[in-house]
Design a protein around this motif. Sequence first.
Motif, PDB file in Angstrom:
ATOM      1  N   HIS A 133      41.841  52.241   3.197  1.00 37.47           N
ATOM      2  CA  HIS A 133      42.399  52.384   1.782  1.00 37.47           C
ATOM      3  C   HIS A 133      43.072  53.660   1.580  1.00 37.47           C
ATOM      4  O   HIS A 133      44.392  53.741   1.613  1.00 37.47           O
ATOM      5  CB  HIS A 133      41.665  51.826   0.578  1.00 37.47           C
ATOM      6  N   HIS A 181      43.639  59.839  -6.721  1.00 34.01           N
ATOM      7  CA  HIS A 181      43.587  59.065  -5.602  1.00 34.01           C
ATOM      8  C   HIS A 181      44.904  58.863  -4.937  1.00 34.01           C
ATOM      9  O   HIS A 181      46.022  58.809  -5.509  1.00 34.01           O
ATOM     10  CB  HIS A 181      43.017  57.370  -6.207  1.00 34.01           C
ATOM     11  N   GLU A 207      43.944  51.063 -10.492  1.00 31.34           N
ATOM     12  CA  GLU A 207      42.713  51.217  -9.921  1.00 31.34           C
ATOM     13  C   GLU A 207      41.826  52.352 -11.167  1.00 31.34           C
ATOM     14  O   GLU A 207      40.889  53.180 -10.959  1.00 31.34           O
ATOM     15  CB  GLU A 207      42.818  52.407  -8.929  1.00 31.34           C
ATOM     16  N   HIS A 210      47.059  58.054  -0.629  1.00 32.85           N
ATOM     17  CA  HIS A 210      46.833  57.332   0.663  1.00 32.85           C
ATOM     18  C   HIS A 210      47.449  58.508   1.518  1.00 32.85           C
ATOM     19  O   HIS A 210      48.383  58.064   2.251  1.00 32.85           O
ATOM     20  CB  HIS A 210      47.389  55.963   0.717  1.00 32.85           C
TER      21      HIS A 210
END
Length: 286
Positions: free
Chosen positions: A158, A95, A76, A97
Amino acid sequence: MSLESALRADIVEVGRRMYARGYTASNDGNISVRLGAERLLMTPKSVCKGFMSPDMMCITDLLGRKLEGDRDPSSEMLMHLEVYRQRPDVQAVVHAHPPTATGFAVAGIPLDRAVLAEVLTTLGSIPIAEYATPSTQELPDAVRKYIKAHDGMLLANHGALTVGSDVFAAYYKMETVEHFAKISLVARMLGRENLIAREELLRLQELRDTYGIKAPAPICSTEPASDEVCQVIQAPEGGGQRLVPDSPVAPGRLRLPLPSGGEDGEIRLTYRELSALIEDAVKSLK
Ligand SMILES: [Zn+2]
């Protein structure tokens, strides 16, 4: 300890916390930090963030070309590069989830309501960047729309992205996003979400200045023009208003005709009537 060694250790620690709190599973998520003006230190691809060691990190330039490291940088990386391009003030990007915030991202519900004073004075609103195929150029394109005005955002179907003045600041914003998502979910399950009035919201914005809390952009006073950099927050005008209605099981729906003794009078229901009443209540909850 050199600055680089300290930053490597910080990334390892933040990765460990993200994994321990369930914000990532398997090899999900990525973390990066500026290493001077021209370089980035970031997590490599295909490693579990809970079990990293300082030597695993990659060093790249601002275009993502690998300069050092045995492993390749995060898949990413393009999203991280875009954030650093758009926000010279940002020193670190995280980042992950986290499940509740990602649930909102899957449901297409932004965390943009004026609900918690702490969230309003720090992150402000948390919008949703449009869905993009992970690891492609689509993702940085989707993030670009919101990153100038926000330190945290959901990524549709996402996960979530947060940024900060160092790697811990970016990580703590991820904690705030997930915590806020959990509280919002509970309030909505309880069927009531009282919003903070716009007047109070603007007062909170002034507190940002008083306490020197750095926000990337002010709160929009009206619907923003396409080039205006500000945060859209849902807050009702005037006190006591709500944007969110009460629970569908409003008292009126279940009220029975008053018996002869008024509200204290006794009523008798057959088993069938009582079952029907309960069934109706359960249906209206769905
Ligand atoms: Zn991801």
